[in-house]
Each structure stands twice: as C-alpha cells, then as structure tokens.
Design an enzyme around this catalytic site. Structure first.
Site, PDB file in Angstrom:
ATOM      1  N   PRO A 212      44.906  35.116  32.810  1.00  0.00           N
ATOM      2  CA  PRO A 212      44.654  33.679  33.028  1.00  0.00           C
ATOM      3  C   PRO A 212      44.923  33.314  34.487  1.00  0.00           C
ATOM      4  CG  PRO A 212      46.128  34.047  31.154  1.00  0.00           C
ATOM      5  CD  PRO A 212      45.999  35.352  31.870  1.00  0.00           C
ATOM      6  N   GLU A 213      43.938  32.705  35.123  1.00  0.00           N
ATOM      7  CA  GLU A 213      44.076  32.266  36.512  1.00  0.00           C
ATOM      8  C   GLU A 213      44.286  30.752  36.532  1.00  0.00           C
ATOM      9  OE1 GLU A 213      44.306  34.111  39.083  1.00  0.00           O
ATOM     10  OE2 GLU A 213      43.590  36.063  38.428  1.00  0.00           O
TER      11      GLU A 213
END
Ligand SMILES: [Zn+2]
Length: 270
Positions: free
Chosen positions: A2-3
């Site tokens: 997850p960014e």
C-alpha cells in the site's frame, strides 16, 4: 505494498463510519507485527471517542484525544469493516469494535504492518524525520530546488527519500519523472528551477490521480470482503519496457537504480 494513495483512500473510506464513535473493545489475535502490538492497547483506548483519523506519510493516526494510535499497513496490510458474525481468518490480526455494526479489521498476511500508541503525533520517532506531505503547499518548487542543490544522487532516489518528501513510491516516481520530462538517473544538482517546478507539479498530479482512482473503488473495498489491492493506474512508462512510448512511440527503457526498476522514454525525458 500500500502506497500513499491507498492509505489516503483507506482513511477517507473508514473516517465517516468511525468519527465520533466510542471504541468498545479490541481483539488482538496476533501481536507479532513489525513491532509488538502494545499489550495495553485495549486498556488505553476502550471507552474513548475517536475524534479523527489523519494521515502522515503512510501512517494512519487514530486520534483518541489524549492518546493516538498509529497504524501502518506494511507490505500487505488492509483495513475493512466486517459484520459481527464474520469469522476471523488466519491473517486477521486485530479487530476494533465500535458497535455491533462497526467492526474494523486489520488483515496483514506478511505482518510488516504496525499498531502502536503515542501521545504526540508529530514527535514520535517514526514520524519526526518525515519530509513534507506532497499534496500540501509546503512541497513546492523552492523547497525541491533547495533539496536538490549540491546533491549528486539521482533525482529518482531523491524524490523517493522520505526525508525529501513522503509517499513517492517506485511507480509514482517513474510516472512523475516521465510527466516532468526528466530522466530518472539525472543528478539532482543538475535540475533547474523550471525542471523542479515541472516535477513538483507532476508528483502532485500523479498522486491525486491515483487517489481519485481509489476513490471510485471505495465502496467496493470498504463494504465487501475483498482486499485492498493496488489501484489500477494507467501508467505511461512503469512496467512498459520495450513498449512504445504513448507520446512519441520510442521503446521505453528500463534501468535499475538502488535495486529498484526505473522506466523512462529516452526521447521525452532528458
Ligand atoms: Zn516518448
């Protein structure tokens, strides 16, 4: 992994249902995340109202007033709402129960995520050294230009360094440099002020587009049992080695920088 856009979309997805709610109880099924989940997590938080959920870099800050819970999704973590009768699976490590209909569940197969407590959301060691948020006015041309002065490191590595700016992951770095017309291996000190202006603008636009793409899938992942995956981003260069540039048709090139793949168009990027 997850960014920033995925974390921001998660924040926007969970906030409306949680803000102002009182936390009833917490179930920690496995405290062995990247760091141990505090043994007193429930004792510290139960009975308190959740005032807000903020984001700093890729950390979510659950503000309970006198105490803040930090959550990081690590490599594979996701948060979603589950029904009270939904059995926990192997990787469902933590549940926060606000009421019978509002149970937030952390799933993290690789357990690089974190759940921690702090009394100060800005001075915590994990947050104190972070650079500015990319979508704020603080991250502007003058700032990036000053960070590039005298630095021989490649510009891609400079913008991926969380001390420079938070949240510019590998995909977003390659895409932003394409939009700015700058090759990823260019020494940071060679960037002119106009080049820095283009890059700041590109980073903001690429991240905003990714958040917007996530927003359209918000309903799906918050309310269903599906996991939060990478947003489908229509990339211009990332993972397109040998394929024609969408602007000029030249084959996209791939290089490795700091053990990460970079992609660029040798004509559009100088
Ligand atoms: Zn091109």
């Amino acid at each position: 992994m997850p960014e920033l856009p995925e974390v921001e979309t998660t924040r926007r997805g969970i906030l409306p249902a949680l803000q102002g709610q009182t936390l009833q109880s917490i179930i920690v099924r496995n405290p062995r995340l990247r760091w141990p989940v505090p043994a007193d997590l429930e004792a510290q938080l139960a009975g308190k109202r959740l005032l807000d959920v903020r984001r700093r870099g890729k950390y979510l800050l659950f503000d309970f007033g006198d105490v803040i819970q930090l959550v990081h999704l690590g490599m594979s973590g996701s948060l979603r709402f589950v029904g009270s009768d939904e059995p926990a699976l192997l990787h469902d490590h933590v549940d926060w129960r606000f009421d019978a209909d509002t149970i937030l569940r952390l799933r993290d197969p690789r357990r690089f995520g974190a759940v921690l407590l702090t009394h100060d959301g800005s001075s915590h060691p994990l947050l104190a050294q972070l650079g500015p948020e990319p979508l704020t006015a603080e991250f502007d041309t003058a700032y990036l230009y000053s960070r590039c002065r005298g630095r021989g490191a490649a510009i891609k590595q400079v913008i991926m360094d969380a001390h420079t700016v938070v949240g510019v992951g590998n995909i977003y770095a390659s895409e932003s440099l394409f939009h700015a017309g700058i090759r990823p291996a260019t020494a940071a000190r060679r960037l002119t002020r106009p080049a820095c202006a283009r890059l700041v603008d590109a980073i903001k636009r690429v991240l905003e587009a990714a958040i917007a793409a996530g927003g359209s899938s918000l309903r799906d992942y918050v309310h269903s049992s599906g996991e939060l995956g990478y947003f489908q981003l229509a990339t211009r260069v990332y993972d397109r080695e040998g394929m024609p540039c969408k602007v000029c048709g030249t084959p996209i090139r791939r290089i490795v920088q700091g053990q990460r793949a970079s992609f660029y168009c040798p004509v559009c990027q100088r």
